[in-house]
Design a protein around this motif. Structure first.
Motif, short mmCIF file in Angstrom:
data_model
loop_
_atom_site.label_atom_id
_atom_site.label_comp_id
_atom_site.label_asym_id
_atom_site.label_seq_id
_atom_site.Cartn_x
_atom_site.Cartn_y
_atom_site.Cartn_z
N ARG A 1 0.86 -1.18 0.00
CA ARG A 1 0.00 0.00 0.00
C ARG A 1 0.89 1.22 0.00
NH1 ARG A 1 -5.49 -0.74 2.10
NH2 ARG A 1 -5.74 -2.88 2.82
N HIS A 2 0.36 2.29 -0.58
CA HIS A 2 1.07 3.56 -0.56
C HIS A 2 0.38 4.42 0.49
CE1 HIS A 2 3.09 7.05 -2.70
NE2 HIS A 2 2.31 7.61 -1.80
N VAL A 3 1.09 4.68 1.59
CA VAL A 3 0.52 5.47 2.68
C VAL A 3 1.48 6.62 2.98
CG1 VAL A 3 -0.22 5.47 5.09
CG2 VAL A 3 -0.68 3.48 3.67
N GLU A 4 0.95 7.84 3.02
CA GLU A 4 1.82 9.00 3.23
C GLU A 4 1.30 9.83 4.40
OE1 GLU A 4 1.28 10.76 -0.65
OE2 GLU A 4 -0.39 11.97 0.05
N PHE A 5 2.20 10.60 4.99
CA PHE A 5 1.83 11.47 6.11
C PHE A 5 2.05 12.93 5.74
CE2 PHE A 5 0.71 9.30 10.09
CZ PHE A 5 0.69 8.00 9.60
N GLN A 6 1.04 13.74 6.00
CA GLN A 6 1.16 15.19 5.81
C GLN A 6 1.88 15.77 7.01
OE1 GLN A 6 -0.13 17.36 3.22
NE2 GLN A 6 1.26 18.74 4.32
N ILE A 7 2.88 16.61 6.77
CA ILE A 7 3.51 17.30 7.89
C ILE A 7 3.49 18.82 7.66
CG2 ILE A 7 5.03 15.39 8.57
CD1 ILE A 7 7.01 17.83 7.10
N LEU A 8 3.57 19.54 8.77
CA LEU A 8 3.73 21.00 8.74
C LEU A 8 4.87 21.33 9.70
CD1 LEU A 8 0.05 22.39 9.04
CD2 LEU A 8 1.55 22.57 7.04
N ALA A 9 5.77 22.20 9.25
CA ALA A 9 6.88 22.61 10.11
C ALA A 9 7.07 24.11 9.97
CB ALA A 9 8.16 21.88 9.68
N ASP A 10 7.19 24.82 11.10
CA ASP A 10 7.40 26.27 11.00
C ASP A 10 8.89 26.60 11.12
OD1 ASP A 10 8.02 26.23 13.70
OD2 ASP A 10 6.08 27.06 14.36
N HIS A 11 9.21 27.90 11.07
CA HIS A 11 10.61 28.33 11.13
C HIS A 11 11.16 28.27 12.55
CE1 HIS A 11 11.47 29.67 7.05
NE2 HIS A 11 10.24 30.13 6.98
N HIS A 12 10.33 27.87 13.52
CA HIS A 12 10.73 27.95 14.92
C HIS A 12 10.90 26.57 15.55
CE1 HIS A 12 9.72 32.10 14.15
NE2 HIS A 12 8.57 31.67 13.68
N GLY A 13 11.02 25.54 14.70
CA GLY A 13 11.31 24.22 15.22
C GLY A 13 10.08 23.39 15.58
N ASN A 14 8.88 23.90 15.32
CA ASN A 14 7.68 23.10 15.58
C ASN A 14 7.33 22.24 14.38
OD1 ASN A 14 7.13 24.46 18.15
ND2 ASN A 14 6.68 26.24 16.85
N VAL A 15 7.15 20.94 14.61
CA VAL A 15 6.79 20.02 13.53
C VAL A 15 5.60 19.19 13.99
CG1 VAL A 15 7.58 18.18 11.99
CG2 VAL A 15 9.24 19.83 12.89
N VAL A 16 4.56 19.13 13.17
CA VAL A 16 3.42 18.25 13.47
C VAL A 16 3.08 17.43 12.23
CG1 VAL A 16 2.38 19.79 15.19
CG2 VAL A 16 1.74 20.03 12.76
#
Lengths: 494, 172
Positions: free
Chosen positions: A207-222
């Motif tokens: 299966r092809h499964v991917e994760f969306q991420i968001l990262a700001d310029h201040h070291g926060n990654v979700v």
């Protein structure tokens, strides 16, 4: 926040970005080629700039002209969309050099992750599992053949600069290896300006499964959970959904953590996607990072309520993420179908031409991100995506039924689209059961042809249209002594 | 009224007659009979009640015929008696064995053979590209490349003969 941005793209994604900008009070500048003078993204933008001839190198791939257009219009940032220059580090560098922020990750990150073998090394160092294969790329077919012998067939030939299935081939045996390498190399050279290839062990029907991420310029990654994109033709996704039917809470947790580690290891900033292969035993492997907004981002937006384009703009203007991992929740189920201008009965050959009639589906839980309008001539030069239809409902089954309903009321006439094919996939018991693997189409829909069921209705419609077309003036003039101008005007159109 | 209507490669006789009112029609298509009540909502949009069941259909006139939408499926319907001769000839050419033509408007990116080469059935001859997709045109039969009528970067369309293959005459 920026007051005005330039969108270095076309079609549905340019339209989608313009919509969020409008909501945020940001002025938009569209760019276009000669073939796109009447395109939807040009019509919706506040301003538009002609880049040049239709050939991508003279328009959407021309860095100089794009930067000049941004400067001349006073644009404060550039959004690259997906495709074209979205993952081109030189473009990101040129934007930075011109003092215009690039709405995406830094050029260095794009370069590192765009080099698929370097990306594999970065992931290995961050303990993210990778598929067995080569760690260096080459343009030497004999070296690739040697390596394939060592790994054992079947192997996957991939372009080191690749993406979207371009420059990618599955090779089953040594007899077909050389031709596959040559054609993959030429395709990659043309698409990415880099023909280097590498090999990966071919995983059978994962299966092809991917994760969306968001990262700001201040070291926060979700991360914003997964998307399953296993239904593909020619290694290009056509149906995506979230949540994945294969996901369990513990697997989601493990993959989400790996995705965040992958983003941190590469120094990622802005929106991105970490792609994985998930095999049938529940083992997952890093595939690649897409350093841009994905085509299928709307399913994530529909289930998390987060506008990813708005987040991209906030991050690019230096703002902090306003939520932490714990704040992000997913509700319900969303499915996206990509509406391509292709003939599904003829090996998915592209089907360019005029859009004679366009009527979009509506109703509860339906979103359509479209880049076409009636009267538009779908050009031969670009990717054949016309629009993306997304449905959302409380459960997968309800979202599936809603998608079938929406597809059945989506009218696009003049060009062939894959809509009838999508309807049959969504209606199939295998899709309903969630048995979605990357070989789904080959296994269930090889040599598909459209059902003949409604052909008689189509013939009847032909005749009915013929009768009204020719009868109209006659019926209007009938029974009148002296015809009034309103009756004789007949077939006038405004 | 009689029509000969073609969908894909199949042509059917369609017979239509008026019933009591102008909006009520009786169709005979092949062996089947249909009673149809119709309402034209616009030039492109029709409401049909066929044997008691309601359906919305959409029709657009194109260069090659009418594009018709029914229940999510689209059909190109052509009146056999109005088909332009040029199209028929083009199609005829494409079906001639030994002549290789692209399946869609595209650009030639690679030529894999030279005039005089012997080729096997299925061997790649020419690579064309359209909408970023590359397609290899293959030899329809064993034979010898008689003529190449194109060059790299040429824009080509269905019906253009790019390569002519001559079947080898077996000498005993």
């Amino acid at each position: 926040m920026f007051k005005k941005i330039l969108i270095a793209n076309r079609g549905e994604i340019a339209v989608r970005i313009i919509r969020t900008c409008r909501e945020m009070g940001i002025q938009t500048v569209a760019v276009y080629s000669e073939a796109d003078a009447g395109a939807a993204h040009v019509l919706e933008a506040d301003e538009s700039i002609l880049l040049g001839e239709s050939e991508p190198s003279k328009s959407y791939l021309n860095i100089e002209r794009l930067i000049a257009a941004a400067k001349n219009t006073g644009s404060e940032a550039i959004h690259p969309g997906y495709g074209f220059l979205a993952e081109n580090p030189e473009f990101a560098e040129s934007c930075e050099a011109a003092g215009i922020p690039f709405i995406g990750p830094p050029a260095r990150v794009i370069r590192d992750l765009g080099n698929k073998t370097l990306a594999r090394r970065i992931m290995e160092s961050a303990s993210v599992p990778v598929i067995p294969g080569m760690l260096e790329a080459t343009t030497d077919p004999s070296l690739l053949s040697q390596e394939a012998e060592r790994m054992g067939y079947p192997v996957m030939v991939k372009a080191v600069a690749g993406g979207g299935g371009k420059g990618m081939r599955i090779v089953l045996n040594r007899e077909t290896m050389e031709e596959a390498c040559m054609s993959a190399m030429s395709e990659a050279e043309k698409a990415f300006g880099n023909g280097s290839l590498y090999l990966e062990k071919y995983l059978k029907a994962p299966r092809h499964v991917e994760f969306q991420i968001l990262a700001d310029h201040h070291g926060n990654v979700v991360h914003l959970f997964e998307r399953e994109c296993s239904i593909q033709r020619r290694h290009q996704k056509i149906i995506e959904e979230t949540p994945s039917p294969a996901m369990t809470p513990s697997l989601r947790n493990a993959m989400g953590k790996a995705a965040v580690s992958a983003a941190r290891a590469s120094g990622y900033v802005n929106a991105g996607t970490i792609e994985f292969m998930l095999d049938r035993s529940g083992q997952f492997y890093f595939l690649e990072v897409n350093t841009r907004l994905q085509v299928e981002h709307p399913v994530t937006e529909m289930t998390t309520g987060i506008d990813l384009v708005r987040q991209q703009l906030e991050i690019a203007s230096g703002n902090h993420l306003t939520f932490s991992q714990e704040d992000i929740t997913q509700r319900g189920h969303a499915i996206e179908c990509r509406i391509y201008a292709e003939d599904p009965e003829a090996n998915f050959y592209p089907s360019p031409g005029p859009v004679l009639l366009h009527r979009e589906p509506t109703g509860p839980g339906i979103r359509n991100d479209s880049g076409i309008c009636e009267g538009f001539e779908v050009p031969i030069e670009y990717d054949p995506i016309l629009s993306k239809l997304i449905t959302m409902a409380a459960t997968r089954e309800a979202a599936r039924e809603r998608m079938i309903r929406a597809l059945k009321s989506y009218v696009i006439l003049g060009i062939r689209t894959i809509i009838p094919f999508l309807i049959d996939i969504l209606s199939s018991p295998e899709f309903a059961k969630g048995n979605t693997y990357t070989d789904f189409i080959d296994r269930n829909f090889k040599n598909w042809s459209q059902s003949k069921e409604d052909e008689d209705l189509a013939r009847i419609a032909y005749v009915v249209e013929e009768m009204t077309y020719f009868n109209k003036p006659a019926t209007k003039v009938k029974n009148s002594g002296w015809p009034t101008p309103w009756e004789t005007l007949g077939e006038w159109r405004m | 009224m009689k029509y000969r209507l073609k969908i894909a490669e199949e042509t059917f006789d369609v017979d239509v007659s008026n019933l009591d009112s102008e909006q009520d029609l009786r169709f005979t298509i092949g062996e089947k009979e249909y009673n149809v009540r119709y309402q034209a909502i616009s030039d492109n949009y029709f409401h049909l009640i066929m044997n008691g069941k309601a359906t919305e259909v959409f029709v657009a006139r194109g260069e090659q015929g009418k594009h018709i939408f029914v229940n999510g499926r689209t059909f190109l319907v052509q009146d056999e008696d109005q088909l332009p001769i040029r199209r028929a000839r083009r199609r005829g050419l494409a079906e001639t064995p030994g002549e290789v033509t692209p399946p869609m408007p595209s650009v030639v990116v690679r030529i894999l053979v030279e005039e005089g080469d012997c080729v096997k059935r299925g061997q790649g001859l020419i690579v064309v590209s359209a909408m970023k997709m590359q397609t290899t045109l293959r030899a329809p039969s064993d034979g010898r490349v008689k003529k190449i009528n194109t060059s790299i970067d040429a824009k080509v369309a269905p019906g253009d003969i790019l390569v002519e293959i001559e079947e080898e005459v077996e000498n005993e």
